[in-house]
Design an enzyme around this catalytic site. Structure first.
Site, short mmCIF file in Angstrom:
data_model
loop_
_atom_site.label_atom_id
_atom_site.label_comp_id
_atom_site.label_asym_id
_atom_site.label_seq_id
_atom_site.Cartn_x
_atom_site.Cartn_y
_atom_site.Cartn_z
N ARG A 122 0.81 -1.03 -0.12
CA ARG A 122 -0.07 0.11 0.21
C ARG A 122 0.66 1.48 0.00
NH1 ARG A 122 -2.83 -2.36 3.94
NH2 ARG A 122 -4.40 -4.23 3.14
N LYS A 144 3.06 11.61 -11.17
CA LYS A 144 2.57 10.74 -11.37
C LYS A 144 3.45 8.96 -12.15
CE LYS A 144 -0.46 13.45 -14.11
NZ LYS A 144 -0.75 14.84 -15.12
N GLU A 186 10.25 19.35 -24.23
CA GLU A 186 9.57 19.75 -22.94
C GLU A 186 9.72 20.91 -22.08
OE1 GLU A 186 6.69 18.28 -22.01
OE2 GLU A 186 7.10 16.53 -23.45
N LYS A 228 8.05 23.62 -13.45
CA LYS A 228 7.05 22.17 -12.76
C LYS A 228 7.01 21.94 -10.80
CE LYS A 228 5.58 17.66 -13.60
NZ LYS A 228 5.58 16.73 -14.38
N GLU A 238 -3.27 17.02 -9.88
CA GLU A 238 -3.99 18.15 -11.20
C GLU A 238 -5.60 18.82 -11.85
OE1 GLU A 238 -3.94 15.45 -14.76
OE2 GLU A 238 -2.84 17.03 -15.64
N ARG A 242 -2.57 22.54 -13.46
CA ARG A 242 -1.47 21.66 -12.77
C ARG A 242 -1.64 21.71 -15.05
NH1 ARG A 242 1.20 16.64 -10.37
NH2 ARG A 242 2.20 16.11 -11.65
N ASN A 246 -0.32 20.56 -20.05
CA ASN A 246 -0.75 19.74 -20.75
C ASN A 246 -0.18 20.40 -22.41
OD1 ASN A 246 -1.35 17.49 -21.62
ND2 ASN A 246 -3.32 17.58 -22.03
N HIS A 249 0.51 19.35 -25.72
CA HIS A 249 0.25 17.72 -25.81
C HIS A 249 -1.03 17.02 -26.35
CE1 HIS A 249 3.71 18.30 -23.36
NE2 HIS A 249 4.44 16.90 -23.35
N HIS A 253 -0.28 14.35 -28.44
CA HIS A 253 -0.42 12.97 -28.25
C HIS A 253 -1.91 12.30 -29.21
CE1 HIS A 253 0.00 13.45 -23.40
NE2 HIS A 253 0.37 12.92 -23.74
N HIS A 266 8.11 11.69 -30.49
CA HIS A 266 7.97 12.35 -29.16
C HIS A 266 8.00 14.05 -29.28
CE1 HIS A 266 5.19 13.52 -25.87
NE2 HIS A 266 6.04 14.10 -24.80
N1 LIG Z 1 5.05 11.03 -14.46
C1 LIG Z 1 4.89 11.82 -15.84
O1 LIG Z 1 4.25 13.46 -14.99
C2 LIG Z 1 5.08 11.79 -17.29
C3 LIG Z 1 4.95 12.82 -17.66
C4 LIG Z 1 6.00 12.70 -19.03
C5 LIG Z 1 5.95 11.67 -19.10
N2 LIG Z 1 6.38 10.68 -18.87
C6 LIG Z 1 6.13 9.12 -19.58
O2 LIG Z 1 8.10 9.04 -19.18
C7 LIG Z 1 8.27 8.20 -20.24
C8 LIG Z 1 8.62 8.54 -21.57
O3 LIG Z 1 9.95 8.76 -20.62
P1 LIG Z 1 11.44 8.83 -21.54
O4 LIG Z 1 11.29 9.10 -22.84
O5 LIG Z 1 12.60 8.80 -20.79
O6 LIG Z 1 11.93 7.39 -22.79
P2 LIG Z 1 12.18 6.74 -21.80
O7 LIG Z 1 12.25 6.23 -20.65
O8 LIG Z 1 12.04 5.25 -22.72
O9 LIG Z 1 14.38 6.97 -21.93
C9 LIG Z 1 14.56 6.65 -23.68
C10 LIG Z 1 15.46 6.04 -23.84
O10 LIG Z 1 16.77 6.83 -23.53
C11 LIG Z 1 17.68 5.30 -23.19
N3 LIG Z 1 18.39 6.14 -21.48
C12 LIG Z 1 17.51 6.52 -20.76
N4 LIG Z 1 18.71 7.25 -20.08
C13 LIG Z 1 20.31 7.50 -20.70
C14 LIG Z 1 21.28 8.00 -20.94
N5 LIG Z 1 21.39 8.62 -20.06
N6 LIG Z 1 21.85 7.63 -22.06
C15 LIG Z 1 21.61 6.62 -22.35
N7 LIG Z 1 20.29 6.43 -23.01
C16 LIG Z 1 19.57 6.82 -22.34
C17 LIG Z 1 16.67 4.26 -22.43
O11 LIG Z 1 17.12 3.14 -22.28
C18 LIG Z 1 15.65 4.25 -23.79
O12 LIG Z 1 16.09 3.21 -24.14
C19 LIG Z 1 6.90 7.90 -21.52
O13 LIG Z 1 6.42 6.45 -20.74
C20 LIG Z 1 5.15 9.07 -20.93
O14 LIG Z 1 4.17 8.32 -21.21
C21 LIG Z 1 5.68 10.92 -17.87
#
Ligand SMILES: NC(=O)c1ccc[n+]([C@@H]2O[C@H](COP(=O)([O-])OP(=O)(O)OC[C@H]3O[C@@H](n4cnc5c(N)ncnc54)[C@H](O)[C@@H]3O)[C@@H](O)[C@H]2O)c1
Length: 369
Positions: A122, A144, A186, A228, A238, A242, A246, A249, A253, A266
């Protein structure tokens, strides 16, 4: 250089520390902020190979027992199945209430590990150690967490605020170009939402950011993380402001969904979404045309030129459907975060007719180039 930002709101309070070389001291910082005797260090295969040993060593040196759990790199790991496997491994490792999860990776690992921490017993503590630009400027903060389901992204999830966010911009130089651009979109969004001063600084830093100059990268991470932190502190769950995060996005999206996830990068999709939102703000809020042009030139300067992906014949109706199906959409209208100027946010509800008209115009303008 070290920057310490503080998130506070709705029963949570934690620091976001941004410093070059911070990875070396993750162990002592995790021990200090969690008091955990044992952690599940969740990472992906790519990040594990790059930084897993250093972080595990630092945790062990701080007297923390480390259970290393590595998932395949990529979005497919952000699944119900993988979260179940991780939860089983956490119980086999004997993690208890006072123990914690260390999420070492990009947004995928952050969301997945955060979700496991939210539901294990939990809820146990999670420390976010973001390693992509996108995670450092956005996803690691705000609580999130979640996984994707076959019918859509992030359909199962929970708000679970981290106990700390440890951000080391020195991990970024090896990031693939596509991931770098995702983060830059971003960063641009954050500057537009922040202020005229932030936009001006980003304009001055654009070329240096493309070349990944460490000082420019540090400034961009501090600016975007600062925005942020301020927004999620004001609205942790949110319910209001917040939604401004978006920006770009809503259409972004939809473009990703219509093209098929992973087809349009993206960052390019979000940049397209910002261009659309900027023109919509000009039409419906009377925003200055110069403000639209300024956003477009900054996106170009950051390497985020229009993708052209959403302007094929017939795509306009698909985009409208995808926007209406988004879980953030309300009733029959689609809600957009708009900016009438730098840092001047205004939500806008677009009904079907307004949306169709503006999408048609936008698609026609994009295909004219
Ligand atoms: N929680 C939130 O508020 C929020 C906000 C925006 C996006 N997201 C989520 O984030 C995700 C996308 O995250 P992302 O863009 O970081 O992608 P990711 O986590 O898939 O990373 C992208 C790639 O980069 C590689 N990588 C990571 N760090 C590295 C480094 N330092 N050097 C070399 N390679 C590296 C990873 O192995 C992966 O292959 C999506 O699932 C999205 O929904 C969440």
């Amino acid at each position: 250089m070290i920057e310490s930002l503080h998130v506070v709101g709705s029963g949570c309070s934690y620091d976001v520390t941004i410093a070059e070389g911070l990875l070396e001291s993750v162990g002592e910082r995790v021990a200090a902020s969690t008091g955990a005797g044992r952690v599940a260090m969740v990472t992906d295969t790519t990040v594990d190979a790059l930084f897993g040993d250093a972080v595990a060593r630092s945790l062990t040196a701080a007297g923390v027992e480390v259970h290393r759990m590595s998932v395949e790199a990529g979005e497919t790991s952000k699944s119900w199945k993988v979260s179940g496997l991780l939860l089983e491994r956490m119980s086999e490792a004997g993690l208890r209430r006072g123990d914690a999860v260390v999420a070492l990776g990009g947004g995928v690992v952050g969301d997945l590990a955060g979700f496991c921490a939210a539901v294990y017993m939990r809820g146990i503590g999670v420390i976010q150690v973001p390693t992509t630009l996108l995670a450092q400027v956005d996803s690691s903060m705000g609580g999130k967490t979640g996984v994707d389901l076959p019918r859509g992204k992030n359909l199962a999830g929970a708000f679970h605020q981290p106990l700390a966010v440890l951000t080391d911009p020195c991990v970024l130089p090896g990031l693939p170009e596509r991931e770098w651009l995702s983060g830059l979109a971003e960063v641009a969004k954050s500057a537009f939402l922040d202020s005229a001063a932030a936009v001006e600084q980003l304009e001055a830093d654009a070329a240096a950011l493309l070349a990944r100059d460490p000082e420019a990268v540090y400034r961009a991470v501090v600016m975007a993380a600062g925005l942020k932190v301020r927004v999620v502190s004001a609205d942790p769950l949110e319910g209001g402001i917040r939604e401004s995060l978006n920006y770009g996005h809503t259409l972004g999206h939809a473009i990703e969904a219509v093209a098929g996830y992973g087809v349009v990068p993206h960052g390019r999709a979000v940049a397209d979404g910002i261009r659309f939102a900027a023109r919509l703000a000009q039409e419906v809020l009377g925003a200055d045309a110069a403000w639209t042009a300024r956003q477009e030139s900054l996106l170009d300067a950051l390497g985020l030129s229009p993708s052209g992906a959403a302007c094929g014949v017939g795509d306009e109706a698909g985009l409208r459907r995808a926007m209406a199906a988004d879980k953030k959409a309300r009733s029959s209208t689609v809600r957009f975060a708009l900016l009438s100027g730098p840092g001047v946010y205004q939500p806008f509800e677009a009904d079907e007719a307004v949306l169709a008209e503006h999408l048609r115009e936008w698609c026609a303008a994009e295909s004219r180039g």
